[in-house]
Scaffold this motif. Structure first.
Motif, PDB file in Angstrom:
ATOM      1  N   TYR A   1      37.087  49.694  44.384  1.00 28.69           N
ATOM      2  CA  TYR A   1      36.114  48.812  43.733  1.00 28.69           C
ATOM      3  C   TYR A   1      34.690  49.286  43.985  1.00 28.69           C
ATOM      4  CZ  TYR A   1      39.418  45.025  42.635  1.00 28.69           C
ATOM      5  OH  TYR A   1      40.419  44.277  42.114  1.00 28.69           O
TER       6      TYR A   1
ATOM      7  N   ASN B   1      30.463  48.130  42.627  1.00 27.85           N
ATOM      8  CA  ASN B   1      29.661  47.093  41.974  1.00 27.85           C
ATOM      9  C   ASN B   1      28.459  47.746  41.335  1.00 27.85           C
ATOM     10  OD1 ASN B   1      31.004  44.573  43.134  1.00 27.85           O
ATOM     11  ND2 ASN B   1      30.546  45.801  44.945  1.00 27.85           N
TER      12      ASN B   1
ATOM     13  N   SER C   1      40.182  42.038  36.763  1.00 28.81           N
ATOM     14  CA  SER C   1      39.509  42.292  38.044  1.00 28.81           C
ATOM     15  C   SER C   1      38.248  43.107  37.865  1.00 28.81           C
ATOM     16  CB  SER C   1      40.440  43.056  38.985  1.00 28.81           C
ATOM     17  OG  SER C   1      41.703  42.463  39.013  1.00 28.81           O
TER      18      SER C   1
ATOM     19  N   ARG D   1      34.511  41.925  47.931  1.00 26.71           N
ATOM     20  CA  ARG D   1      33.269  42.588  48.340  1.00 26.71           C
ATOM     21  C   ARG D   1      33.194  42.861  49.839  1.00 26.71           C
ATOM     22  NH1 ARG D   1      28.782  41.848  43.818  1.00 26.71           N
ATOM     23  NH2 ARG D   1      30.266  41.869  42.127  1.00 26.71           N
TER      24      ARG D   1
ATOM     25  N   ASP E   1      41.603  40.681  43.630  1.00 25.08           N
ATOM     26  CA  ASP E   1      40.233  40.837  43.158  1.00 25.08           C
ATOM     27  C   ASP E   1      39.343  41.347  44.291  1.00 25.08           C
ATOM     28  OD1 ASP E   1      40.784  40.132  40.617  1.00 25.08           O
ATOM     29  OD2 ASP E   1      40.204  38.013  40.844  1.00 25.08           O
ATOM     30  N   ASP E   2      38.210  41.858  43.873  1.00 25.93           N
ATOM     31  CA  ASP E   2      37.263  42.400  44.848  1.00 25.93           C
ATOM     32  C   ASP E   2      36.628  41.251  45.623  1.00 25.93           C
ATOM     33  OD1 ASP E   2      35.462  43.907  46.226  1.00 25.93           O
ATOM     34  OD2 ASP E   2      34.203  44.439  44.491  1.00 25.93           O
TER      35      ASP E   2
ATOM     36  N   SER F   1      33.876  45.899  39.704  1.00 27.42           N
ATOM     37  CA  SER F   1      34.279  44.491  39.722  1.00 27.42           C
ATOM     38  C   SER F   1      33.162  43.570  39.231  1.00 27.42           C
ATOM     39  CB  SER F   1      34.699  44.085  41.135  1.00 27.42           C
ATOM     40  OG  SER F   1      33.588  44.194  41.992  1.00 27.42           O
TER      41      SER F   1
END
Ligand code: SPV
Ligand code: MG
Length: 538
Positions: free
Chosen positions: A516, A518, A463, A439, A436-437, A417
């Protein structure tokens, strides 16, 4: 504890004739219980024999107790230990009783001979009997120290064995009765039951009476019933059964130099597993051990990576060294580290140069004219009900793979993401997801709406990027196989990519989940990437 002692007491005091069969170790005890017996005779003779020594107290009493522990652990019926003379005087008897109670042994039978005893069927002229008072004291001591009221002490009278006659046998039985014995065992080595039946008549049921018809075995069992005998002990028939079979079969194997002749006449290995309770262990394993990974990997490694120029002149880009290690070898090692041991590599360009060990190679001969879906099809026969499919030019941190394996979903793709990830140098596929992520850790139920090879201008913001790795479970595998069947008929099939495949699956109303991340990954596309990749692997 109470339960087994109580069972033994009920058995001894029941109004019908009851039976016990000998066992000498865990497996024979299990077999005796499975046969239907309500109790086990822990025979001193058989236990000595299975150790390969004589029935003359050559086995120490603690070794007997250790064996009993195995027998008791695997059975739910009571065990009456043949405790010989109690292994010493009153004091040894007290310690024996405590140790037996601790191991859930329901009772002990002691015989009025002297330590070290010898088996009653050996050399009967040399069978010195114990002093009545001393033996009575031993019974008392045992009864006084037992903590469970139902623990049984059976007094075995050896007067008939030693040739002292019926009168002496009755005197002794009465003394032991008075000392607190819970039952009398009258033993005989005669081939006729007469002396036993006479004893039973005179004894007149003052206490439950047990017998061991090893020698007078031809007596109809009903004769014992009619004589009000409480318990018949078949004292050695398991060790004798096993021994006969072992002698016969060992000779046969030695002579024939083969086991073919006996294979079908002996217990199967599976039967032994069953008696050992392997099923229970398997069930427990499911409950208590982390699910055993049975996941395989398909690694797509057919392309050259022509942007890497001379580096890939004689090998595909998955074979170039990054930080001193071949990229593909590193990937396979990462899979193995988390328990994915079966990896299938789809090679194409310079397939023969792939020499990573521990992988199966499939070759995509059409790698020049086709896209990655053609590569995937080359591994169709290797599809599993749980697999990770990945591009071979990925470098990723181990946790990415580990986390992927914990996400629910029939098909789960990994989406980065962090669209500002500086490591993204090629043109990874853009993912559009239902959410969407944010987090937050362990975001669940994110679903993929579409994968696209480029950001579509009039669409909402993507996304993230699909990194080229996904997990496929049983249903997901079926969806992929069905989608391949559908797409294979299209004229542009060769140009299709894995995103095309996934989009087709979504169009069939199937759910593709998203995990997801990062960063912490990169794909190797250009010379510049190699430097970054080298750093990545440090
Ligand atoms: C045993 O089974 O060890 C016995 C019974 O004591 S007998 O062998 O008949 O003496
Ligand atoms: Mg014995």
């Amino acid at each position: 504890m109470t339960n087994k002692c109580k069972q033994l007491r009920c058995l001894l005091e029941s109004n019908t004739l009851e039976f016990m069969l000998e066992a000498h170790n865990g497996i024979s005890a299990t077999i005796v219980e499975r046969a239907g017996f309500k109790a086990i005779w822990g025979s001193g003779f058989a236990m000595s024999a299975q150790f390969g020594v004589r029935d003359s107290n050559e086995v120490s009493w603690t070794q007997v107790v250790d064996m009993l522990e195995f027998m008791s652990d695997v059975t739910s019926i009571p065990i009456l230990l043949d405790g010989d003379t109690g292994y010493g005087n009153f004091n040894n008897m007290r310690r024996l009783v405590s140790k037996l109670e601790q191991r859930e042994i329901a009772g002990v039978c002691i015989e009025d001979k002297q330590f070290p005893k010898i088996n009653s069927f050996i050399d009967s002229n040399k069978q010195p009997l114990a002093d009545i008072d001393e033996f009575s004291g031993k019974i008392k001591a045992g009864k006084d120290c037992q903590t469970d009221n139902n623990f049984c002490i059976v007094a075995r009278v050896e007067a008939l064995i030693a040739g002292w006659g019926l009168k002496e046998a009755l005197i002794r039985a009465e003394a032991y009765h008075e000392a607190g014995a819970d039952a009398i065992l009258i033993h005989s080595k005669s081939h006729r039951p007469n002396e036993i039946l006479e004893f039973a008549k005179e004894w007149a049921n003052r206490l439950p009476l047990a017998i061991v018809p090893t020698k007078y075995y031809s007596t109809p069992t009903d004769a014992f019933r009619k004589s009000n005998i409480s318990l018949v002990i078949w004292a050695n028939h398991m060790i004798r059964s096993a021994t006969k079979e072992m002698i016969k079969n060992s000779r046969n194997i030695f002579k024939s130099e083969s086991v073919a002749d006996i294979e079908e006449k002996i217990s199967t290995v599976e039967k032994i597993f069953e008696l050992q309770g392997v099923d229970e262990l398997n069930e427990a394993q499911e409950r208590y051990l982390r699910e055993k990974l049975d996941v395989s990997a398909i690694i797509l490694a057919a392309t050259r990576g022509s942007e890497l120029h001379e580096l890939t002149q004689d090998k595909p880009k998955t074979m170039i060294k990054i930080g001193g290690e071949v990229l593909l070898a590193r990937t396979v090692k990462q899979f193995k580290k988390i328990g994915i041991n079966k990896s299938v590599v789809v090679a194409g360009y310079k397939a023969e140069s792939i020499d990573v060990s521990g992988v199966k190679i499939r070759v995509n001969k059409n790698y020049k004219i086709g896209n990655e879906l053609i590569s995937l099809i080359c591994a169709k026969d290797d599809f599993d009900n749980d697999m990770v499919i990945t591009y071979g030019d990925l470098l990723f941190r181990e946790h990415i793979l580990r986390d992927l394996l914990e996400v629910n979903g029939e098909i789960v793709i990994i989406v980065d993401s962090a669209s500002d990830n500086p490591n993204i140098t090629g043109s990874p596929d853009v993912a559009y997801c239902n959410q969407d992520d944010d987090r937050s850790p362990f975001m669940q139920n994110i679903t993929l709406k579409k994968l696209s090879s480029k950001t579509e201008t009039n669409e909402i913001k993507p996304s993230g990027y699909w990194i080229g790795m996904m997990r496929v479970r049983q249903e997901g595998r079926k969806w992929i196989e069905a989608a391949i069947d559908d797409l294979q008929h299209l004229s542009n099939f060769r140009e299709l990519t894995i995103p095309d495949l996934l989009n087709h699956i979504i169009a069939q109303d199937k759910t593709i989940n998203v995990h997801y991340i990062n960063g912490h990954w990169l794909d190797v596309n250009s010379i510049n990437d190699i430097d970054a990749a080298g750093d990545f692997t440090q």
